[in-house]
Design a protein around this motif. Structure first.
Motif, PDB file in Angstrom:
ATOM      1  N   THR A  18       0.851  -1.186   0.000  1.00 45.72           N
ATOM      2  CA  THR A  18       0.000   0.000   0.000  1.00 45.72           C
ATOM      3  C   THR A  18       0.885   1.234   0.000  1.00 45.72           C
ATOM      4  N   GLY A  19       0.485   2.211  -0.765  1.00 40.19           N
ATOM      5  CA  GLY A  19       1.243   3.454  -0.763  1.00 40.19           C
ATOM      6  C   GLY A  19       1.640   3.817  -2.161  1.00 40.19           C
ATOM      7  N   PRO A  20       2.371   4.848  -2.298  1.00 32.91           N
ATOM      8  CA  PRO A  20       2.925   5.679  -1.234  1.00 32.91           C
ATOM      9  C   PRO A  20       1.872   6.603  -0.632  1.00 32.91           C
ATOM     10  N   ILE A  21       2.173   7.086   0.544  1.00 38.33           N
ATOM     11  CA  ILE A  21       1.383   8.134   1.176  1.00 38.33           C
ATOM     12  C   ILE A  21       2.315   9.329   1.313  1.00 38.33           C
ATOM     13  N   PHE A  22       1.884  10.457   0.807  1.00 38.73           N
ATOM     14  CA  PHE A  22       2.699  11.665   0.807  1.00 38.73           C
ATOM     15  C   PHE A  22       2.246  12.587   1.931  1.00 38.73           C
ATOM     16  N   VAL A  23       3.196  13.136   2.659  1.00 39.09           N
ATOM     17  CA  VAL A  23       2.917  14.135   3.684  1.00 39.09           C
ATOM     18  C   VAL A  23       3.659  15.388   3.256  1.00 39.09           C
ATOM     19  N   SER A  24       2.942  16.488   3.177  1.00 33.61           N
ATOM     20  CA  SER A  24       3.554  17.736   2.760  1.00 33.61           C
ATOM     21  C   SER A  24       3.173  18.837   3.741  1.00 33.61           C
ATOM     22  N   ILE A  25       3.807  19.965   3.598  1.00 30.92           N
ATOM     23  CA  ILE A  25       3.512  21.123   4.442  1.00 30.92           C
ATOM     24  C   ILE A  25       2.643  22.074   3.639  1.00 30.92           C
ATOM     25  N   GLY A  26       1.653  22.627   4.275  1.00 30.19           N
ATOM     26  CA  GLY A  26       0.810  23.586   3.578  1.00 30.19           C
ATOM     27  C   GLY A  26      -0.562  23.684   4.194  1.00 30.19           C
ATOM     28  N   ASP A  27      -1.540  23.880   3.326  1.00 28.73           N
ATOM     29  CA  ASP A  27      -2.916  24.020   3.767  1.00 28.73           C
ATOM     30  C   ASP A  27      -3.825  23.407   2.700  1.00 28.73           C
ATOM     31  N   GLU A  28      -5.113  23.439   2.942  1.00 25.05           N
ATOM     32  CA  GLU A  28      -6.072  22.809   2.040  1.00 25.05           C
ATOM     33  C   GLU A  28      -6.011  23.394   0.624  1.00 25.05           C
ATOM     34  N   GLU A  29      -5.846  24.690   0.521  1.00 23.14           N
ATOM     35  CA  GLU A  29      -5.779  25.336  -0.799  1.00 23.14           C
ATOM     36  C   GLU A  29      -4.553  24.853  -1.588  1.00 23.14           C
ATOM     37  N   LYS A  30      -3.417  24.782  -0.950  1.00 27.12           N
ATOM     38  CA  LYS A  30      -2.196  24.328  -1.628  1.00 27.12           C
ATOM     39  C   LYS A  30      -2.313  22.846  -2.009  1.00 27.12           C
ATOM     40  N   LEU A  31      -2.925  22.065  -1.136  1.00 26.04           N
ATOM     41  CA  LEU A  31      -3.144  20.653  -1.441  1.00 26.04           C
ATOM     42  C   LEU A  31      -4.053  20.504  -2.663  1.00 26.04           C
ATOM     43  N   SER A  32      -5.123  21.258  -2.706  1.00 25.49           N
ATOM     44  CA  SER A  32      -6.036  21.196  -3.856  1.00 25.49           C
ATOM     45  C   SER A  32      -5.315  21.559  -5.150  1.00 25.49           C
ATOM     46  N   THR A  33      -4.501  22.589  -5.109  1.00 25.19           N
ATOM     47  CA  THR A  33      -3.739  22.995  -6.299  1.00 25.19           C
ATOM     48  C   THR A  33      -2.771  21.891  -6.703  1.00 25.19           C
ATOM     49  N   PHE A  34      -2.073  21.304  -5.734  1.00 26.94           N
ATOM     50  CA  PHE A  34      -1.142  20.212  -6.027  1.00 26.94           C
ATOM     51  C   PHE A  34      -1.863  19.053  -6.705  1.00 26.94           C
ATOM     52  N   LEU A  35      -3.018  18.679  -6.174  1.00 25.50           N
ATOM     53  CA  LEU A  35      -3.759  17.549  -6.741  1.00 25.50           C
ATOM     54  C   LEU A  35      -4.274  17.862  -8.150  1.00 25.50           C
ATOM     55  N   GLU A  36      -4.657  19.108  -8.402  1.00 21.09           N
ATOM     56  CA  GLU A  36      -5.067  19.506  -9.759  1.00 21.09           C
ATOM     57  C   GLU A  36      -3.901  19.369 -10.733  1.00 21.09           C
TER      58      GLU A  36
END
Length: 160
Positions: A18-36
């Motif tokens: 299972t994985g990978p699981i990524f842990v990053s620094i930021g906030d919900e907005e930055k995460l949404s942009t990254f996923l886009e």
């Protein structure tokens, strides 16, 4: 992230890892942009540590200025820029600030601690850490195939 996801999805004969699981620094907005920008990464694979860096600190990761200088020298000898191609670099420079761990209340001229934080890689089986890598400098990471092999071997042993 793309290399990790592709190797796990296409390069592995063992679907029990299972994985990978990524842990990053930021906030919900930055995460949404990254996923886009990275549609190959499932939202289920992402966790975001806030600007207090508690997950990173708990994992034992340090800030770049606190890193051992000999480790920095050693990493600098082998580190190379990723092969992104022209359009990849253009996209990177266009989007880097949208996803960089810079809090909204940051004052001009300050260096955000989030961009100085070093991360790492773990292979975990149950409660056991089978492999741990701490990045020596930004952009440093372990050999992806080696990490997946360790995870696959652990999975095979577990299933024997």
């Amino acid at each position: 992230a793309k290399d990790w996801c592709e190797l796990q999805q296409y390069g592995s004969d063992n679907n029990k890892v299972t994985g990978p699981i990524f842990v990053s620094i930021g906030d919900e907005e930055k995460l949404s942009t990254f996923l886009e920008l990275n549609p190959y990464v499932s939202p289920d694979q992402m966790l975001v540590d806030g600007y207090d860096f508690e997950a990173y600190k708990s994992a034992g990761f340090v800030s770049f200025p606190d890193q051992d200088k000999e480790l920095v020298k050693a990493a600098g000898k082998t580190l190379k820029a990723p092969d992104l191609g022209f359009s990849g670099w253009k996209n990177y420079f266009f989007n880097v600030m949208k996803i960089s761990p810079v809090p909204k209340d940051m004052k001009f001229g300050e260096i955000p601690e989030g961009v100085l934080r070093l991360g790492g890689t773990f292979v975990i089986s149950g409660n056991d850490i089978l492999y741990r890598w701490s990045d020596r400098v930004p952009g440093d990471h372990p050999d992806i195939k080696e990490v997946l092999n360790i995870a696959e071997e652990a999975s095979e042993k577990k299933n024997d």
